[in-house]
Design an enzyme around this catalytic site. Structure first.
Site, PDB file in Angstrom:
ATOM      1  N   TRP A  69      53.152  30.411  38.935  1.00  0.00           N
ATOM      2  CA  TRP A  69      51.672  30.710  38.319  1.00  0.00           C
ATOM      3  C   TRP A  69      50.786  30.183  38.165  1.00  0.00           C
ATOM      4  O   TRP A  69      51.139  28.712  37.993  1.00  0.00           O
ATOM      5  CB  TRP A  69      51.883  32.257  37.011  1.00  0.00           C
ATOM      6  CG  TRP A  69      52.772  31.566  36.166  1.00  0.00           C
ATOM      7  CD1 TRP A  69      53.520  30.465  36.244  1.00  0.00           C
ATOM      8  CD2 TRP A  69      53.008  32.031  34.797  1.00  0.00           C
ATOM      9  NE1 TRP A  69      54.267  30.087  35.211  1.00  0.00           N
ATOM     10  CE2 TRP A  69      53.672  31.057  34.311  1.00  0.00           C
ATOM     11  CE3 TRP A  69      51.950  33.877  34.401  1.00  0.00           C
ATOM     12  CZ2 TRP A  69      54.211  31.654  32.130  1.00  0.00           C
ATOM     13  CZ3 TRP A  69      52.779  33.651  32.741  1.00  0.00           C
ATOM     14  CH2 TRP A  69      54.134  32.685  32.583  1.00  0.00           C
ATOM     15  N   ASN A  70      49.083  30.285  37.442  1.00  0.00           N
ATOM     16  CA  ASN A  70      48.529  29.046  37.521  1.00  0.00           C
ATOM     17  C   ASN A  70      47.096  29.459  36.092  1.00  0.00           C
ATOM     18  O   ASN A  70      47.106  30.664  36.059  1.00  0.00           O
ATOM     19  CB  ASN A  70      47.486  28.813  38.972  1.00  0.00           C
ATOM     20  CG  ASN A  70      47.757  28.741  40.153  1.00  0.00           C
ATOM     21  OD1 ASN A  70      48.615  27.645  39.614  1.00  0.00           O
ATOM     22  ND2 ASN A  70      47.958  29.523  40.735  1.00  0.00           N
ATOM     23  N   HIS A  77      29.531  32.711  36.469  1.00  0.00           N
ATOM     24  CA  HIS A  77      28.579  32.337  37.700  1.00  0.00           C
ATOM     25  C   HIS A  77      29.156  31.779  38.245  1.00  0.00           C
ATOM     26  O   HIS A  77      27.943  30.804  38.881  1.00  0.00           O
ATOM     27  CB  HIS A  77      27.339  32.960  36.360  1.00  0.00           C
ATOM     28  CG  HIS A  77      26.333  33.429  35.967  1.00  0.00           C
ATOM     29  ND1 HIS A  77      26.491  35.076  36.084  1.00  0.00           N
ATOM     30  CD2 HIS A  77      27.363  33.165  34.629  1.00  0.00           C
ATOM     31  CE1 HIS A  77      25.951  35.251  35.161  1.00  0.00           C
ATOM     32  NE2 HIS A  77      26.050  34.822  34.203  1.00  0.00           N
ATOM     33  N   HIS A  81      29.555  36.143  42.336  1.00  0.00           N
ATOM     34  CA  HIS A  81      29.933  36.764  41.096  1.00  0.00           C
ATOM     35  C   HIS A  81      29.264  37.738  41.298  1.00  0.00           C
ATOM     36  O   HIS A  81      27.667  37.724  42.017  1.00  0.00           O
ATOM     37  CB  HIS A  81      29.616  35.623  40.017  1.00  0.00           C
ATOM     38  CG  HIS A  81      28.281  34.939  40.141  1.00  0.00           C
ATOM     39  ND1 HIS A  81      28.419  33.971  41.349  1.00  0.00           N
ATOM     40  CD2 HIS A  81      27.291  34.990  39.035  1.00  0.00           C
ATOM     41  CE1 HIS A  81      26.721  33.611  40.965  1.00  0.00           C
ATOM     42  NE2 HIS A  81      26.608  34.190  39.906  1.00  0.00           N
ATOM     43  N   ASP A  83      26.126  39.227  37.652  1.00  0.00           N
ATOM     44  CA  ASP A  83      25.084  39.163  36.807  1.00  0.00           C
ATOM     45  C   ASP A  83      25.055  40.600  36.188  1.00  0.00           C
ATOM     46  O   ASP A  83      24.655  41.501  36.653  1.00  0.00           O
ATOM     47  CB  ASP A  83      24.066  38.723  37.199  1.00  0.00           C
ATOM     48  CG  ASP A  83      24.024  36.889  37.916  1.00  0.00           C
ATOM     49  OD1 ASP A  83      24.764  36.886  37.582  1.00  0.00           O
ATOM     50  OD2 ASP A  83      23.168  36.733  38.038  1.00  0.00           O
ATOM     51  N   HIS A  87      22.755  38.785  31.227  1.00  0.00           N
ATOM     52  CA  HIS A  87      22.504  37.383  31.309  1.00  0.00           C
ATOM     53  C   HIS A  87      21.383  37.194  31.510  1.00  0.00           C
ATOM     54  O   HIS A  87      21.166  35.712  31.292  1.00  0.00           O
ATOM     55  CB  HIS A  87      22.614  37.439  33.318  1.00  0.00           C
ATOM     56  CG  HIS A  87      23.049  35.637  33.581  1.00  0.00           C
ATOM     57  ND1 HIS A  87      23.351  34.904  33.241  1.00  0.00           N
ATOM     58  CD2 HIS A  87      22.067  35.671  34.980  1.00  0.00           C
ATOM     59  CE1 HIS A  87      23.532  33.644  33.970  1.00  0.00           C
ATOM     60  NE2 HIS A  87      22.444  34.516  35.224  1.00  0.00           N
ATOM     61  N   HIS A 216      16.285  38.169  37.994  1.00  0.00           N
ATOM     62  CA  HIS A 216      16.248  37.361  37.510  1.00  0.00           C
ATOM     63  C   HIS A 216      15.595  38.841  36.159  1.00  0.00           C
ATOM     64  O   HIS A 216      16.239  39.442  35.124  1.00  0.00           O
ATOM     65  CB  HIS A 216      16.965  36.199  36.565  1.00  0.00           C
ATOM     66  CG  HIS A 216      17.771  35.888  37.251  1.00  0.00           C
ATOM     67  ND1 HIS A 216      18.053  35.326  39.016  1.00  0.00           N
ATOM     68  CD2 HIS A 216      19.221  35.842  36.913  1.00  0.00           C
ATOM     69  CE1 HIS A 216      19.306  35.084  38.805  1.00  0.00           C
ATOM     70  NE2 HIS A 216      19.695  34.849  37.909  1.00  0.00           N
TER      71      HIS A 216
END
Length: 268
Positions: A69-70, A77, A81, A83, A87, A216
């Protein structure tokens, strides 16, 4: 039907059968998220989006003999991804505008793909206009309400090269929509949201438009969502895809890395 689902149950059973037989294909719209994947670069006076980071905790060794695992650190973003309306400042006072508050019914929706890859290849600053959208509709039919509109530019083919961000002294250069196109899609076509292959929903030079960054500002001010850094839009038909775009359910999150998937007729 004994399960009480009636026709809906039949529909889901047919979908499952078509997925198993290849009659319906799943197209991955997502780039692999790595530390090298580019993120948007803002002017130096603003805070910056940080690249994805991953630190190994254990991998079948003394730190953990039976597991791997990490720990990951990631901007909302980064990579492919999502928005949410919150945002952008235009969506800051809207209800249910963060990723944890979105209605799950809006995360699975039909999509149309506007192919302007040739225009984007000829002009790195190509702007999608209302006239472009209306010409697309004249050929393919009106954009259905509450659908995703995905702008195909083939910009995703530049991932791994400087051309993806395409930064110069005057900023980034990449295609995107103008304000009239976004207003038309929101106000007259009532779209769910807008998606692109570039690092943002706006053109690289979108800060010079009115309003600045119109995708946006207009989308999020109207409570609509955005998808960025999409892949494989060339594998989607102009109409008929069904997109699954579910962000992580981050409390008060403005966005999230995304594993975007599309269902398309087999062979598309």
């Amino acid at each position: 039907m004994t399960d009480g689902l009636g026709n809906a149950g039949d529909l889901l059973a047919r979908l499952a059968a078509n997925l198993a037989s290849g009659g319906v294909e799943i197209v991955d719209l997502t780039h692999t998220l790595t530390p090298e994947f580019p993120v948007i670069v803002l002017p130096a006076e603003f805070g910056q989006c940080q690249p994805f980071r991953m630190e190994e905790v254990s991998r079948y060794d003394a730190r953990g003999p039976g597991w791997y695992w990490n720990t990951i650190t990631v901007s909302e973003h980064a990579g492919t991804h999502f928005d949410a309306p919150a945002h952008w400042i235009s969506g800051r006072n809207l209800p249910n505008a963060t990723v944890d508050a979105l209605d799950p019914q809006t995360l699975v929706a039909p999509a149309v793909v506007l192919d302007f890859s040739a225009e984007s290849a000829a002009d790195e600053d190509f702007l999608l206009t209302r006239a472009h959208v209306e010409a697309w509709e004249a050929e393919h039919g009106a954009i259905p309400p509450r659908s995703w509109v995905l702008l195909r530019t083939d910009w995703s083919r530049h991932v791994g090269t400087p051309r993806y961000l395409n930064l110069r002294e005057d900023g980034a250069h990449s295609p995107g929509p103008d304000a009239d196109a976004v207003r038309f899609l929101v106000e007259e076509r009532n779209i769910l949201g807008f998606g692109t292959e570039t690092v943002g929903t706006d053109a690289g030079q979108g800060g010079h438009l009115d309003p600045p960054y119109p995708a946006h500002f207009i989308l999020h001010g109207a409570g609509r969502c955005g998808l960025q850094c999409l892949a494989n839009l060339d594998r989607l038909p102009p109409r008929g895809a069904l997109v699954f775009a579910a962000p992580l359910k981050i409390r008060h999150g403005s966005g999230s890395p995304l594993r975007g998937l599309a269902l398309v007729p087999g062979g598309s």
